[in-house]
Motif scaffolding. Structure first.
Motif, PDB file in Angstrom:
ATOM      1  N   GLU A  79       0.815  -1.206   0.000  1.00 45.16           N
ATOM      2  CA  GLU A  79       0.000   0.000   0.000  1.00 45.16           C
ATOM      3  C   GLU A  79       0.855   1.265   0.000  1.00 45.16           C
ATOM      4  N   TYR A  82       1.919   2.155  -3.523  1.00 47.80           N
ATOM      5  CA  TYR A  82       0.709   2.472  -4.287  1.00 47.80           C
ATOM      6  C   TYR A  82       0.239   3.891  -3.992  1.00 47.80           C
ATOM      7  N   HIS A  83       0.158   4.259  -2.713  1.00 48.12           N
ATOM      8  CA  HIS A  83      -0.291   5.609  -2.372  1.00 48.12           C
ATOM      9  C   HIS A  83       0.748   6.664  -2.778  1.00 48.12           C
ATOM     10  N   ASN A 111      -3.561  -6.240  -6.776  1.00 50.29           N
ATOM     11  CA  ASN A 111      -3.930  -4.831  -6.625  1.00 50.29           C
ATOM     12  C   ASN A 111      -4.398  -4.310  -7.980  1.00 50.29           C
TER      13      ASN A 111
END
Length: 566
Positions: A79, A82-83, A111
């Motif tokens: 994550e 990704y962010h 994802n």
């Protein structure tokens, strides 16, 4: 106090930060995240929480830095990259973004958001080196119902309308599940208005200004002002203060809702007794999907911004026309269809076209045919580019005028041209310009070459308004049929081709026929004066009848149904 009894416990501080983030208090979230970091400076979750607080305040650079720090401290958590990628994307640092998406995918191959966003970012960069494998992987993921795949980016894939619907329905199902508790809590009811009550129509967008949405709808809304319809514009982005915004404010009541929480936005719209609420974005940038999932209005409509079905249970109607949504594609749309008797896309018929600079000042040669394609870079795929190169190869002394892309996109296209045997100097790039200056450049463009599977939309309308003929190849999805609709309603069906070979042949023929190109320009000059495509008084009349048809069915207790406005 939430930390009483354990003042030095970073986890409690982080829990408080998460709670503040959940209720829309990013400043308080940052305070508690920083408190956690004072106790535990290497706490990855606290850095990520700080990133989210920056994101909600629009501080994308700070957010990216925080997420990258979280990734350094916790390199096995997908994550974090990704962010970070999302923030880098917003900052326009696209190559960094696609590499961060790639790292997220390496950590979590399921994802879907990272997969679809990486592919879309590569398309924007015109980096096609991995495209075939990634695109095949994406279509397989859509078929398998992988969550998180963004429907807007999927429109640029060579996929069917059925696949696009499946992608949208999967994406909408996640939003529906997320928003259902809040929708039940808000529990909106929608009393029936009195028979003589004007129809209150709401439009929701982040583009009520110098933006494609504002440019398309302003003249139509001005023509719609009288006649039993109240127009309310719900702006999800701050005003830019420009001329388009001023005209929109004069055409309807503008409500500033950008700084409200989702619940407050929905309550505001519901309190205004809006009967028909139109989503001008759907899954485009500035998506309103979560707001519409709260059902603030009894009738909700997908129109204009997103060229495809929403696949959403909260969307009742799609406003379209019989070219972009023909009968044989009916099963690919989840909404009930209201089809206008003209092109679904309106246009600003008051926009002025300034005098163009010289060809030399535009970087163009003094002589020769100028083919143009000012579509965004993600719409130019290898197949489309190969068609363009074939046309240049068959048209002596011609050049291709493109909109300059991000980062190294231009150089990649030049490299591809050389591989196709086309000299680099035959590709010319136009920088992004203010709208009036951009429109003026069409005076030097002889023929606009369209893209597939995602056509020119607003850009095609701009070209036609400025007198530049557009050549398209009609597709089998909404996004691939918009230019055909514009051309058919501009009285130019001859410029709608059915396949790649016909597209290339006609482009090469027209490129060598100055008289034909002049004839097409003359036809477009007449269309600006008397054609249906640019008749916004006629458009507003048809739009009013569409709104009345939707409202009438509800007011007499009938469910939504397909309607063709005659």
């Amino acid at each position: 106090m939430g930390t009483h009894g354990a003042p030095n416990h970073p986890g409690l501080r982080l829990n408080l930060a998460a709670a503040e983030l959940e209720i829309g208090h990013p400043e308080q979230c940052a305070i508690h995240a920083n408190e956690a970091l004072q106790i535990a400076p290497r706490m990855a979750g606290a850095h990520a929480m700080l990133g989210h607080s920056h994101r909600l305040r629009g501080q994308h650079a700070e957010a990216a830095q925080a997420f990258q720090r979280a990734e350094q401290l916790e390199p096995t958590e997908g994550e974090h990259p990704y962010h970070a990628a999302l923030m880098l994307d917003d900052l326009g640092r696209l190559d960094e973004a696609q590499r961060a998406y790639s790292r997220a995918l390496q950590l979590n191959g399921n994802n879907g958001a990272a997969l679809s966003q990486r592919i879309f970012t590569l398309r924007r960069l015109c980096d096609w080196s991995e495209l075939d494998l990634l695109s095949a992987r994406l279509r397989t993921a859509v078929a398998g119902g992988m969550s998180g795949i963004t429907p807007f980016g999927f429109l640029a894939e060579d996929a069917s309308a059925e696949e696009q619907r499946h992608c949208a329905e999967t994406f909408a199902a996640t939003i529906e599940m997320q928003m259902a508790p809040l929708r039940r809590q808000l529990a909106f009811n929608h009393p029936m208005p009195a028979a003589d009550t004007p129809i209150r129509v709401g439009f929701v967008s982040n583009g009520f200004g110098e933006h494609a949405t504002g440019l398309l709808i302003v003249a139509m809304l001005e023509a719609l002002k009288s006649g039993g319809i109240e127009s309310h514009l719900y702006a999800t982005a701050p005003s830019d203060g420009g001329i388009i915004r001023q005209r929109l404010e004069a055409a309807g009541t503008v409500h500033e809702i950008a700084n409200l929480t989702l619940a407050a936005q929905a309550q505001h719209i519901h309190a205004d007794n809006i009967e028909i609420l139109i989503d001008l974005s759907v899954y485009c940038e500035g998506s309103n999907a979560k707001l519409f999932a709260l059902r603030p209005a009894p009738l909700q409509v997908n129109w204009l911004g997103y060229p495809g079905t929403s696949g959403a249970p909260w969307m009742d109607y799609m406003l379209a026309d019989a070219v972009v949504q023909p009968d044989h594609l009916r099963a690919t749309t989840s909404e009930k269809l209201v089809r206008l008797p003209r092109c679904f896309q309106p246009s600003d018929t008051s926009r002025s076209i300034s005098a163009a600079p010289s060809r030399e000042d535009c970087g163009l040669p003094a002589q020769g045919t100028v083919f143009a394609c000012f579509n965004a870079s993600y719409k130019i795929n290898p197949q489309t580019f190969n068609r363009f190169m074939s046309i240049l190869a068959q048209t002596r002394d011609s050049v291709l005028w493109l909109l300059s892309g991000p980062e190294d996109a231009n150089q990649r296209l030049l490299d591809q041209a050389l591989l196709a045997g086309i000299a680099a100097e035959r590709l010319i790039f136009m920088p992004k310009l203010p709208h009036a200056e951009y429109l003026s450049r069409y005076q030097h463009a002889d023929l606009f070459l369209d893209t597939l599977p995602y056509n020119a939309h607003t850009t095609a309308s701009d070209a036609l308004w400025a007198g530049c003929p557009v050549l398209t190849c009609i597709g089998e999805t909404f996004a691939g049929r918009v230019a055909a609709s514009l051309l058919l309603h501009a009285g130019l069906p001859e410029l709608v081709t059915e396949d790649e070979a016909a597209f290339v042949a006609l482009a090469a023929s027209l490129g060598s026929n100055r008289e034909a190109l002049q004839l097409l320009r003359h036809h477009l000059e007449q269309q600006r004066i008397s054609g249906s495509l640019f008749d916004m008084a006629g458009y507003s009349s048809d739009f009013r009848r569409a709104v009345q048809a939707m409202s009438a069915r509800r007011r007499i207790g009938r469910p939504a149904a397909d309607v063709d406005i005659q």
